[in-house]
Each structure stands twice: as C-alpha cells, then as structure tokens.
Design a protein around this motif. Structure first.
Motif, PDB file in Angstrom:
ATOM      1  N   GLY A  45      42.093  28.565  37.451  1.00 60.10           N
ATOM      2  CA  GLY A  45      40.977  27.745  37.844  1.00 60.10           C
ATOM      3  C   GLY A  45      39.564  28.243  37.637  1.00 60.10           C
ATOM      4  N   GLU A  46      38.639  27.299  37.779  1.00 54.32           N
ATOM      5  CA  GLU A  46      37.209  27.552  37.682  1.00 54.32           C
ATOM      6  C   GLU A  46      36.560  27.342  39.044  1.00 54.32           C
ATOM      7  OE1 GLU A  46      35.680  28.624  34.983  1.00 54.32           O
ATOM      8  OE2 GLU A  46      37.517  28.557  33.782  1.00 54.32           O
ATOM      9  N   ASN A  47      35.418  27.999  39.229  1.00 46.82           N
ATOM     10  CA  ASN A  47      34.684  27.830  40.475  1.00 46.82           C
ATOM     11  C   ASN A  47      33.949  26.505  40.495  1.00 46.82           C
ATOM     12  OD1 ASN A  47      35.520  30.358  41.126  1.00 46.82           O
ATOM     13  ND2 ASN A  47      33.511  31.319  40.982  1.00 46.82           N
ATOM     14  N   ARG A  48      33.869  25.933  41.700  1.00 47.96           N
ATOM     15  CA  ARG A  48      33.019  24.771  41.957  1.00 47.96           C
ATOM     16  C   ARG A  48      32.724  24.756  43.438  1.00 47.96           C
ATOM     17  NH1 ARG A  48      35.869  20.662  44.339  1.00 47.96           N
ATOM     18  NH2 ARG A  48      38.149  20.866  44.296  1.00 47.96           N
ATOM     19  N   GLY A  49      31.475  24.527  43.793  1.00 50.77           N
ATOM     20  CA  GLY A  49      31.119  24.461  45.198  1.00 50.77           C
ATOM     21  C   GLY A  49      31.343  25.774  45.931  1.00 50.77           C
ATOM     22  N   PRO A  50      31.329  25.727  47.263  1.00 46.36           N
ATOM     23  CA  PRO A  50      31.475  26.955  48.051  1.00 46.36           C
ATOM     24  C   PRO A  50      32.865  27.569  47.880  1.00 46.36           C
ATOM     25  CG  PRO A  50      31.605  25.028  49.468  1.00 46.36           C
ATOM     26  CD  PRO A  50      31.194  24.531  48.115  1.00 46.36           C
ATOM     27  N   VAL A  51      32.904  28.901  47.879  1.00 46.69           N
ATOM     28  CA  VAL A  51      34.155  29.636  47.706  1.00 46.69           C
ATOM     29  C   VAL A  51      34.485  30.357  49.006  1.00 46.69           C
ATOM     30  CG1 VAL A  51      35.359  31.447  46.430  1.00 46.69           C
ATOM     31  CG2 VAL A  51      33.706  29.972  45.249  1.00 46.69           C
ATOM     32  N   LEU A  52      35.696  30.144  49.502  1.00 48.53           N
ATOM     33  CA  LEU A  52      36.199  30.863  50.660  1.00 48.53           C
ATOM     34  C   LEU A  52      37.299  31.809  50.196  1.00 48.53           C
ATOM     35  CD1 LEU A  52      36.778  31.543  53.603  1.00 48.53           C
ATOM     36  CD2 LEU A  52      38.071  29.392  53.791  1.00 48.53           C
ATOM     37  N   PHE A  53      37.086  33.107  50.385  1.00 50.05           N
ATOM     38  CA  PHE A  53      38.093  34.121  50.081  1.00 50.05           C
ATOM     39  C   PHE A  53      38.700  34.584  51.384  1.00 50.05           C
ATOM     40  CE2 PHE A  53      39.131  38.710  49.484  1.00 50.05           C
ATOM     41  CZ  PHE A  53      40.272  38.510  48.705  1.00 50.05           C
ATOM     42  N   LYS A  54      39.983  34.281  51.581  1.00 46.75           N
ATOM     43  CA  LYS A  54      40.684  34.652  52.818  1.00 46.75           C
ATOM     44  C   LYS A  54      41.539  35.882  52.564  1.00 46.75           C
ATOM     45  CE  LYS A  54      41.900  34.720  56.927  1.00 46.75           C
ATOM     46  NZ  LYS A  54      41.555  36.144  56.865  1.00 46.75           N
ATOM     47  N   SER A  55      41.175  36.967  53.222  1.00 48.78           N
ATOM     48  CA  SER A  55      41.857  38.244  53.050  1.00 48.78           C
ATOM     49  C   SER A  55      42.649  38.566  54.317  1.00 48.78           C
ATOM     50  CB  SER A  55      40.831  39.348  52.769  1.00 48.78           C
ATOM     51  OG  SER A  55      41.452  40.591  52.604  1.00 48.78           O
ATOM     52  N   CYS A  56      43.950  38.834  54.163  1.00 48.07           N
ATOM     53  CA  CYS A  56      44.803  39.147  55.306  1.00 48.07           C
ATOM     54  C   CYS A  56      45.281  40.595  55.311  1.00 48.07           C
ATOM     55  CB  CYS A  56      46.027  38.222  55.326  1.00 48.07           C
ATOM     56  SG  CYS A  56      45.624  36.482  55.555  1.00 48.07           S
ATOM     57  N   GLY A  57      45.076  41.308  54.222  1.00 49.35           N
ATOM     58  CA  GLY A  57      45.550  42.683  54.124  1.00 49.35           C
ATOM     59  C   GLY A  57      46.918  42.752  53.457  1.00 49.35           C
ATOM     60  N   TRP A  58      47.183  43.900  52.813  1.00 47.83           N
ATOM     61  CA  TRP A  58      48.403  44.060  52.017  1.00 47.83           C
ATOM     62  C   TRP A  58      48.557  45.540  51.716  1.00 47.83           C
ATOM     63  CZ3 TRP A  58      48.643  43.922  46.155  1.00 47.83           C
ATOM     64  CH2 TRP A  58      49.953  43.720  45.693  1.00 47.83           C
ATOM     65  N   ALA A  59      49.779  46.040  51.814  1.00 46.69           N
ATOM     66  CA  ALA A  59      49.993  47.455  51.527  1.00 46.69           C
ATOM     67  C   ALA A  59      49.703  47.801  50.075  1.00 46.69           C
ATOM     68  CB  ALA A  59      51.423  47.856  51.891  1.00 46.69           C
ATOM     69  N   GLY A  60      49.722  46.811  49.199  1.00 48.87           N
ATOM     70  CA  GLY A  60      49.330  47.069  47.814  1.00 48.87           C
ATOM     71  C   GLY A  60      47.906  47.571  47.696  1.00 48.87           C
ATOM     72  N   TRP A  61      47.031  47.071  48.558  1.00 50.93           N
ATOM     73  CA  TRP A  61      45.642  47.564  48.533  1.00 50.93           C
ATOM     74  C   TRP A  61      45.596  49.026  48.971  1.00 50.93           C
ATOM     75  CZ3 TRP A  61      44.712  43.930  45.661  1.00 50.93           C
ATOM     76  CH2 TRP A  61      44.736  42.576  45.994  1.00 50.93           C
ATOM     77  N   ASP A  62      46.441  49.406  49.929  1.00 50.64           N
ATOM     78  CA  ASP A  62      46.517  50.807  50.348  1.00 50.64           C
ATOM     79  C   ASP A  62      47.101  51.677  49.236  1.00 50.64           C
ATOM     80  OD1 ASP A  62      45.655  50.358  53.162  1.00 50.64           O
ATOM     81  OD2 ASP A  62      47.526  49.223  53.251  1.00 50.64           O
ATOM     82  N   LEU A  63      48.056  51.131  48.492  1.00 48.80           N
ATOM     83  CA  LEU A  63      48.608  51.861  47.353  1.00 48.80           C
ATOM     84  C   LEU A  63      47.535  52.107  46.302  1.00 48.80           C
ATOM     85  CD1 LEU A  63      51.017  53.059  45.774  1.00 48.80           C
ATOM     86  CD2 LEU A  63      51.498  50.723  44.962  1.00 48.80           C
ATOM     87  N   ALA A  64      46.714  51.103  46.044  1.00 45.86           N
ATOM     88  CA  ALA A  64      45.606  51.281  45.094  1.00 45.86           C
ATOM     89  C   ALA A  64      44.660  52.379  45.560  1.00 45.86           C
ATOM     90  CB  ALA A  64      44.847  49.976  44.908  1.00 45.86           C
ATOM     91  N   ALA A  65      44.381  52.409  46.867  1.00 42.97           N
ATOM     92  CA  ALA A  65      43.528  53.468  47.398  1.00 42.97           C
ATOM     93  C   ALA A  65      44.192  54.828  47.267  1.00 42.97           C
ATOM     94  CB  ALA A  65      43.188  53.171  48.861  1.00 42.97           C
ATOM     95  N   ALA A  66      45.496  54.895  47.563  1.00 44.52           N
ATOM     96  CA  ALA A  66      46.207  56.170  47.448  1.00 44.52           C
ATOM     97  C   ALA A  66      46.233  56.655  46.015  1.00 44.52           C
ATOM     98  CB  ALA A  66      47.630  56.008  47.982  1.00 44.52           C
ATOM     99  N   ARG A  67      46.429  55.760  45.046  1.00 45.89           N
ATOM    100  CA  ARG A  67      46.411  56.135  43.639  1.00 45.89           C
ATOM    101  C   ARG A  67      45.045  56.680  43.250  1.00 45.89           C
ATOM    102  NH1 ARG A  67      49.929  51.604  40.383  1.00 45.89           N
ATOM    103  NH2 ARG A  67      47.895  51.051  39.569  1.00 45.89           N
ATOM    104  N   THR A  68      43.990  56.041  43.767  1.00 45.10           N
ATOM    105  CA  THR A  68      42.637  56.511  43.492  1.00 45.10           C
ATOM    106  C   THR A  68      42.411  57.891  44.088  1.00 45.10           C
ATOM    107  OG1 THR A  68      41.830  54.219  43.477  1.00 45.10           O
ATOM    108  CG2 THR A  68      40.189  55.942  43.767  1.00 45.10           C
ATOM    109  N   ALA A  69      42.846  58.079  45.332  1.00 46.44           N
ATOM    110  CA  ALA A  69      42.639  59.361  46.009  1.00 46.44           C
ATOM    111  C   ALA A  69      43.444  60.474  45.369  1.00 46.44           C
ATOM    112  CB  ALA A  69      43.014  59.227  47.489  1.00 46.44           C
ATOM    113  N   ALA A  70      44.651  60.134  44.882  1.00 45.38           N
ATOM    114  CA  ALA A  70      45.519  61.149  44.290  1.00 45.38           C
ATOM    115  C   ALA A  70      45.053  61.554  42.899  1.00 45.38           C
ATOM    116  CB  ALA A  70      46.958  60.654  44.239  1.00 45.38           C
ATOM    117  N   GLY A  71      44.314  60.674  42.227  1.00 45.07           N
ATOM    118  CA  GLY A  71      43.809  60.991  40.887  1.00 45.07           C
ATOM    119  C   GLY A  71      44.842  60.854  39.808  1.00 45.07           C
TER     120      GLY A  71
END
Length: 300
Positions: free
Chosen positions: A274-300
């Motif tokens: 899709g394409e954007n139109r009008g106001p955008v609502l981004f609903k974030s609930c959290g996910w362990a995948g985001w923590d994995l991305a952080a761990a990968r970044t921290a581990a180098g």
C-alpha cells in the motif's frame, strides 16, 4: 566469558542508527523464528514476560517484569534482562539490561515506522507520557528527524516538565502541556507511551499526522479514543508492528477494528503493502523479534 552489561553499557551498544539498520536486516531475514511470548499475570497487577527469539546465529530470551504500580516510585516499571546465546555452541554470550533494550528497541521501531510512513517528519512532535519510553522516543526522534519543536503531556506535571527540559537540552523548543488534545492539530508527529489504563488522546488528527501508539499491548489496555482509531482507518492508514497485534492491540480492538486487516511494518519496509493517504496510525504492541534485532546489534 559472558559479558554482563548494565544500563549504560547496554545503551552504548545500541545506537539508534545501528538499531534501525538492525531492524531492517531482521525483517528481511528468513531464518528468524519468534515463538509466542508468555505473559504471566502476577499478584498485585504486574506481569512476567518470557520472550524468546532466534536466528541462524544467536538465540535470546527476554525475561522481564512489568509492574504498572511502580510508576512514579523509586522502582522501575520494567525490570529484567535479555540473555543472548550462541546457537552453535549453546554458550551464553551477553546479558543485556532488559529495560534499556525495551526502551531503545521500541523507540527505534517507532522511528523506523516514522521514516517509512510519516508525511511531515519535521514536526512539531507531541509526546504523551513522560516515562522511560517518552524519553527514549524523544532521543530517537530528535537524533534522526529534522525536529525543531516538541510538546510533552503527562499525567504528572512534574514529569512533563522534566522531559521538556531534556528536550531543550537537545536543542529543541519544548513546552509541557496539560491537554494533549489541545495541541494535536499543531503536531504532525505524535507518540503515545503511557501505562495505557485509559484514553489519553481522542481528538481527530490532522491529515498529515503520524501517530505511534506504543503503550497498549493487551486487549484491555487503551490509549487512543475509538473515534480517532476509526478515523485513521477510514480516512488514512493503520499499520501494526507485527501480525501478533491481532490479539494484542487494545486500541484497535476496542474501536471495533480488526488488526489482522492492516499492513505490518515488515510489509511496509519490504514494499509489499500500500500507499499512504491521510493520517497514519502505527500501532506497536512489542515483539521478541525486536529484542533479537537489538541483541544482534549489541553482539556485533
């Protein structure tokens, strides 16, 4: 030997530019596996979270407590650790500070969504909620977007003043406000990061608004009024952080909207929906995948 990192050491390993790139790489990585998280209610209204994730190289578990009653006290609302293991050997590599990982990866996810979806990234920015997440989002957005002005609203006036002072230290014009609805029409960038025990924003947003709602992560929690959510769905666009939002996004569920009907951040980043139109609502609930991305970044 395992590296045990405190909050400052964890933050130093998670600069926002590197986190953003780490999130993008994770979303394109087919080896990533994220089992459903366990959320165990605790006596007194808190919760214990057990959040595993893995890829071809490392496996992580975030083990944290979430205690809303700690807000405004000497004890943090979120406490715990992220433990990082080497997949091949099973060896423990890192122990990261859980609240720091949570704050920085959540702000980075919101920032990535804003970079992809926000029509007007110069702001002004409205932050509703002046706790750890409010500060992390302010730091992330101020660092990566061409902001000049921020408004801060919080249930506690003192907390709003402290965060506004921090914004001034970052070189921004900053104002603490009592009613976030009163300045919503002036703000094309909005972040809500409250305990999500009641509606904090209910006015209708401007047509070029981007709203990142991160506080509510269960069907019973809510930050946004139902009319606001339905307006974004009808006149603009709703994006969720992951498919798991279908049974977690309280703001959308309480507005009678089906989270499964909306694009995910992965689909947006990979150019699939899709394409954007009008106001955008981004609903974030959290996910362990985001923590994995952080761990990968921290581990180098």
């Amino acid at each position: 030997m395992t590296s045990l990192l405190d909050a400052a050491q964890t933050a130093a390993r998670l600069p926002y530019p590197a986190l953003i790139e780490g999130l993008k790489r994770l979303l394109a990585d087919e080896s990533v596996q994220v089992p459903q998280r366990l959320v165990q209610p605790l006596p007194g209204g808190g919760s214990l979270f057990v959040m595993p994730a893995l890829d071809a190289r490392i496996a992580i578990t975030k083990l944290i407590t979430f205690t809303p009653a700690n807000a405004g006290t000497a004890h943090p609302v979120i406490q715990g650790d992220v433990v990082v293991f080497d997949v091949a050997s099973g060896r423990r590599l890192l122990v990261l500070d859980g609240p720091t990982v949570t704050a920085r990866r959540t702000a980075a996810v919101s920032l990535l969504a804003a970079q992809q979806l926000a029509p007007a990234t110069e702001g002004p920015l409205l932050i509703v909620g002046a706790g750890a997440q409010g500060r992390a989002h302010l730091d992330a957005f101020a660092q990566a977007l061409p902001l000049r002005q921020v408004f801060v609203a919080s249930r506690g006036a003192a907390g709003a003043q402290v965060l506004a002072a921090h914004a001034k230290d970052l070189g921004l014009r900053a104002t603490a406000v009592r009613d976030p609805d009163a300045v919503l029409a002036d703000c094309p960038l909005v972040v809500t990061c409250t305990p999500a025990d009641g509606v904090v924003l209910k006015a209708l947003p401007r047509a070029d608004a981007f709203i990142a709602a991160v506080g509510a992560f269960t069907p019973r929690m809510v930050e946004l009024g139902p009319d606001l959510c339905r307006h974004c769905a009808a006149q603009g666009r709703v994006v969720v952080d992951t498919p798991e939002a279908r049974h977690e996004a309280g703001d959308l569920l309480q507005a009678g909207l089906d989270p499964a009907a909306f694009a995910t951040l992965r689909q947006v980043v990979l150019g699939e929906r899709g394409e954007n139109r009008g106001p955008v609502l981004f609903k974030s609930c959290g996910w362990a995948g985001w923590d994995l991305a952080a761990a990968r970044t921290a581990a180098g």
